[in-house]
Scaffold this active site. Structure first.
Site, PDB file in Angstrom:
ATOM      1  NE  ARG A 168       8.823 -11.836   0.979  1.00 45.33           N
ATOM      2  CZ  ARG A 168       8.382 -13.111   1.034  1.00 45.33           C
ATOM      3  NH1 ARG A 168       7.089 -13.370   1.153  1.00 45.33           N
ATOM      4  NH2 ARG A 168       9.224 -14.114   0.990  1.00 45.33           N
ATOM      5  CE1 TYR A 192      -1.035  11.582  -7.078  1.00 46.94           C
ATOM      6  CE2 TYR A 192      -0.942   9.214  -7.378  1.00 46.94           C
ATOM      7  CZ  TYR A 192      -0.314  10.411  -7.133  1.00 46.94           C
ATOM      8  OH  TYR A 192       1.045  10.439  -6.953  1.00 46.94           O
ATOM      9  CG  ASP A 208      -7.440   7.301  -3.397  1.00 47.02           C
ATOM     10  OD1 ASP A 208      -7.178   7.690  -2.245  1.00 47.02           O
ATOM     11  OD2 ASP A 208      -6.643   7.425  -4.351  1.00 47.02           O
ATOM     12  CE  LYS A 238       0.306  12.038  -1.426  1.00 45.83           C
ATOM     13  NZ  LYS A 238      -0.682  11.615  -2.423  1.00 45.83           N
TER      14      LYS A 238
END
Ligand code: PLP
Length: 394
Positions: A57, A109, A187, A212
């Site tokens: 983690r 978005y 972003d 993406k």
């Protein structure tokens, strides 16, 4: 990177992308990096962790390799990867001090807008949406509690262009005025390295949906935040990443690295094809406005030409016959796939308003397209036959 002792920054992007994280495995000589599934790592006899890994983690060798590769591609000092672009963005918003005010684009978005409105605003984040392509609108949204300006350029789905350097300037001025830091996060999902360099324009953090273009094949859900390890905002993002564990699995890290190897060449094809498709759409009778920053008539063209190396692979357009005509055209496509998302090798198209929620202000006649890397004429011919078929049927 160990490639023949060549300093990594000297290599050109195409070469860098191919060789990222490709130190051959010391144990086996394997050229493709191993996928380390282990969640836990053995201590040395003296109880220490000489090899550096303790528990996956916190850190995992495959994830470290991906983060190193993404940092290198951005010329950034540090990268924290997440299980989605939304998780990456959420970590940034939640790293702000209590009572912070954030300015976001009014065209953004929709998944992030929903996350902000549905979870982060109720948890105490103050939020303003403004048209960041207008400096006056940005200045009007500033408050004494403003701690972050979130930029998305080109915007989704209207492809508005925001001048990142101008936003950074406003943030710095406001920060100096307040005696407080006002950070800028970009972003950059729609403009991966090769198309834009938000750090060179002064951004503090760069965020990606690696889902993406970075991974590039519509088969990975992942995100990343890039910044500077010593920066306290990035440190808090890193803290959330390590303590919450919203991280990509080792396999997803590996797939993303695999995708990165071809990123520079994919981007070239996406941008070339998008320009061909935009030119076709501009000349088509059934099409109204075409939103593509590569077009000289686009209102953000001049700024886009300054801050983007290429105009990108995303575009949207209005269908003259309205929503029904848009759906009729979409129904007749044979090659271009009707699906949401973007940045994969295949061309995707969607009626955007119907995938966004009830709060959507996207025009009903707007179609958004992620132009893939197929032969551009095959894409254009498919669109042409779909428009023709829809017209005949009406
Ligand atoms: C897809 C996308 C996101 C969210 O990424 P997920 O991996 O789907 O969570 C954020 N910003 C932009 C611009 C996107 O296109």
């Amino acid at each position: 990177m160990s490639a023949g002792g060549v300093p990594p920054r000297r290599l050109r992007p195409e070469t860098l992308a191919v060789h990222l994280g490709l130190e051959s495995d010391a144990a086996t000589g394997a050229l493709s990096p191993p996928i380390h599934l282990s969640t836990t790592f053995e201590r040395d006899a003296d109880g220490g962790y000489g090899r550096g890994w303790v528990y996956s983690r916190s850190a995992n060798p495959t994830r470290d390799a991906l983060e190193g590769a993404l940092a290198l591609l951005h010329g950034a000092d540090a990268c924290a990867s997440f299980s989605s672009g939304s998780a990456a963005a959420s970590a940034v918003f939640r790293s702000l001090p209590l009572g912070s005010h954030v300015i976001v684009p009014d065209d953004m978005y929709h998944g992030l807008r929903e996350l902000l409105r549905g979870a982060l605003e109720p948890a105490g984040l103050a939020l303003s949406a403004a048209d960041l392509s207008s400096e006056a609108a940005l200045r009007a949204a500033l408050r004494p509690e403003t701690r972050l300006i979130w930029v998305e350029t080109p915007s989704n789905p209207l492809l508005r262009i925001t001048d990142v350097a101008a936003v950074v300037q406003v943030a710095r001025e406001h920060g100096e005025h307040l005696g407080q830091r006002v950070a800028v996060a970009v972003d950059a999902t729609w403009t991966p390295p090769g198309w834009s360099d938000p750090f060179a324009l002064g951004a503090d953090l760069v965020v990606h949906a690696s889902t993406k273009y970075l991974a590039g094949h519509s088969d990975v859900l992942a995100g990343a935040v890039l910044g500077t390890e010593a920066d306290d905002l990035f440190e808090r993002v890193r803290f959330l990443q390590r303590h919450e564990g919203a991280v990509p699995s080792p396999f997803e890290c590996w797939l993303t690295m695999r995708g990165l190897r071809t990123l520079p060449y994919r981007l070239r094809a996406h941008a070339h094809n998008a320009a061909v498709v935009a030119a076709f759409l501009v000349g088509h009778d059934a099409v109204g406005a075409v939103h593509y920053p590569g077009l000289p008539e686009h209102p953000g063209h001049e700024i886009a030409s300054r801050q983007m190396a290429e105009a990108g692979g995303m575009l949207s357009f209005r269908v003259r016959g309205g929503e029904a005509a848009a759906f009729a055209m979409l129904a007749r496509l044979r090659l271009v796939r009707r699906a949401t998302s973007l940045g994969g090798v295949e061309s995707l198209i969607e009626h955007r308003a119907s995938v966004e929620s009830g709060a959507s202000t996207t025009p009903r006649d707007l179609v958004r397209m992620s132009v893939g890397i197929e032969h551009p004429l095959d894409i254009v011919e498919d669109l042409a036959q779909a428009f023709a078929g829809a017209e005949e049927a009406s």
